[in-house]
Design a protein around this motif. Structure first.
Motif, PDB file in Angstrom:
ATOM      1  N   PHE A  49       0.832  -1.211   0.000  1.00 39.03           N
ATOM      2  CA  PHE A  49       0.000   0.000   0.000  1.00 39.03           C
ATOM      3  C   PHE A  49       0.867   1.261   0.000  1.00 39.03           C
ATOM      4  O   PHE A  49       0.508   2.248  -0.639  1.00 39.03           O
ATOM      5  N   VAL A  53      -0.361   2.354  -3.535  1.00 39.84           N
ATOM      6  CA  VAL A  53      -1.598   3.118  -3.291  1.00 39.84           C
ATOM      7  C   VAL A  53      -1.271   4.512  -2.750  1.00 39.84           C
ATOM      8  O   VAL A  53      -1.563   5.515  -3.403  1.00 39.84           O
ATOM      9  N   SER A  83      -5.967  -6.161 -10.313  1.00 40.30           N
ATOM     10  CA  SER A  83      -7.007  -5.324  -9.692  1.00 40.30           C
ATOM     11  C   SER A  83      -8.322  -6.083  -9.632  1.00 40.30           C
ATOM     12  O   SER A  83      -9.184  -5.784  -8.810  1.00 40.30           O
ATOM     13  N   VAL A  95      -4.477  -7.025  -3.764  1.00 42.13           N
ATOM     14  CA  VAL A  95      -5.288  -6.141  -2.908  1.00 42.13           C
ATOM     15  C   VAL A  95      -4.893  -4.684  -3.151  1.00 42.13           C
ATOM     16  O   VAL A  95      -5.747  -3.797  -3.280  1.00 42.13           O
ATOM     17  N   SER A  96      -3.590  -4.437  -3.248  1.00 41.34           N
ATOM     18  CA  SER A  96      -3.144  -3.048  -3.447  1.00 41.34           C
ATOM     19  C   SER A  96      -3.564  -2.523  -4.814  1.00 41.34           C
ATOM     20  O   SER A  96      -3.899  -1.343  -4.965  1.00 41.34           O
ATOM     21  N   LYS A  97      -3.566  -3.383  -5.835  1.00 39.50           N
ATOM     22  CA  LYS A  97      -3.963  -2.921  -7.175  1.00 39.50           C
ATOM     23  C   LYS A  97      -5.480  -2.711  -7.248  1.00 39.50           C
ATOM     24  O   LYS A  97      -5.953  -1.840  -7.974  1.00 39.50           O
ATOM     25  N   SER A  98      -6.257  -3.512  -6.493  1.00 37.77           N
ATOM     26  CA  SER A  98      -7.698  -3.248  -6.416  1.00 37.77           C
ATOM     27  C   SER A  98      -7.931  -1.871  -5.791  1.00 37.77           C
ATOM     28  O   SER A  98      -8.768  -1.094  -6.261  1.00 37.77           O
ATOM     29  N   ALA A  99      -7.202  -1.601  -4.708  1.00 35.75           N
ATOM     30  CA  ALA A  99      -7.348  -0.296  -4.047  1.00 35.75           C
ATOM     31  C   ALA A  99      -6.900   0.828  -4.982  1.00 35.75           C
ATOM     32  O   ALA A  99      -7.516   1.896  -5.030  1.00 35.75           O
ATOM     33  N   ALA A 100      -5.830   0.568  -5.745  1.00 37.08           N
ATOM     34  CA  ALA A 100      -5.333   1.593  -6.672  1.00 37.08           C
ATOM     35  C   ALA A 100      -6.335   1.847  -7.799  1.00 37.08           C
ATOM     36  O   ALA A 100      -6.427   2.960  -8.323  1.00 37.08           O
ATOM     37  N   TRP A 101      -7.073   0.810  -8.177  1.00 41.16           N
ATOM     38  CA  TRP A 101      -8.136   0.998  -9.182  1.00 41.16           C
ATOM     39  C   TRP A 101      -9.227   1.927  -8.620  1.00 41.16           C
ATOM     40  O   TRP A 101      -9.663   2.888  -9.272  1.00 41.16           O
ATOM     41  N   ALA A 102      -9.657   1.645  -7.367  1.00 43.60           N
ATOM     42  CA  ALA A 102     -10.667   2.506  -6.733  1.00 43.60           C
ATOM     43  C   ALA A 102     -10.129   3.925  -6.571  1.00 43.60           C
ATOM     44  O   ALA A 102     -10.852   4.907  -6.789  1.00 43.60           O
ATOM     45  N   LEU A 103      -8.859   4.015  -6.212  1.00 40.74           N
ATOM     46  CA  LEU A 103      -8.227   5.333  -6.078  1.00 40.74           C
ATOM     47  C   LEU A 103      -8.255   6.084  -7.411  1.00 40.74           C
ATOM     48  O   LEU A 103      -8.555   7.282  -7.476  1.00 40.74           O
TER      49      LEU A 103
END
Ligand code: NAP
Length: 184
Positions: A49, A53, A83, A95-103
């Motif tokens: 993260f 992220v 993601s 998990v970090s790439k999923s969060a980066a997609w939402a970001l």
């Protein structure tokens, strides 16, 4: 410039030195092998993260002011098929790439008023140091870079750079998983 995206002094200095910027590409990323049940999984997730992220958000915030002054410009965030598909071998990364997609989706809304185009680039395996040890089909970095610039020029919000990634994205809306099954 040498730049650590987790170092507030470093990204502030970079933003100060590059006030003429019209395109920010958030490419910095780390990927460590491991599942969420491994010893040290919490620390691994925090590490992912920090770069994938928080580094992405910090860089975007640091350069947003100059992008606005220079007409809006664009931010391209380098994301991943991870993601959307999380595998135990690269779980914290996913998990970090999923969060980066939402970001990325959130930044797009936040920067719409200043006319900054925010693009999410999703890729499967690319032939770089990150996946040097994996014996899998890989895209060339040049092909991914070409598609990145084409997406920016086309005014796109998202680009998937290979067939597998495009299939996974299309499957999200119909609930088909990567192994071809659908959820009950
Ligand atoms: N390769 C793939 O299969 C693949 C697939 C999908 C998405 N991606 C994404 O593509 C992006 C680029 O990765 P890559 O494949 O080119 O991997 P790479 O060869 O390992 O390069 C990663 C780059 O990120 C930099 N970096 C890491 N942490 C940083 C930090 N805190 N501050 C500044 N720079 C930092 C590294 O710099 P140093 O060398 O100085 O550490 C290196 O230049 C990543 O976001 C990755 O998640 C890669």
């Amino acid at each position: 410039m040498v730049l650590d995206v987790t170092d507030p002094g470093a990204f502030a200095a970079a933003a100060d030195a590059a006030r003429d910027v019209t395109l920010l590409i958030n490419n910095a990323g780390i990927a460590r092998l491991g599942s969420l049940t491994d010893d040290g999984a919490l620390d691994a997730l925090r590490d992912h993260f920090e770069t994938n992220v928080f580094g992405m958000l910090a860089m975007s915030r640091a350069f947003a002011g100059s992008l606005a002054v220079n007409g809006g410009g664009a931010i391209l965030n380098v994301l991943s098929v991870a993601s959307w598909v999380n595998r135990p071998i690269l779980s914290a990364y996913g998990v970090s790439k999923s969060a980066a997609w939402a970001l990325t989706n959130g930044l797009r809304q936040s920067l719409r008023e200043q006319r900054t185009q925010v693009v999410g680039l999703h890729a499967g395996f690319i032939d770089t140091d990150l996946v040097r040890g994996l014996e899998v089909p890989k895209a060339t970095p040049a092909d991914v870079v070409r598609q990145a610039y084409e997406a920016i020029e086309a005014g796109a919000e998202e680009v998937s750079t290979d067939e597998l990634t495009r299939q996974v994205k299309a499957g999200l809306s119909v609930g088909i998983y990567l192994n071809g099954t659908a959820p009950r």
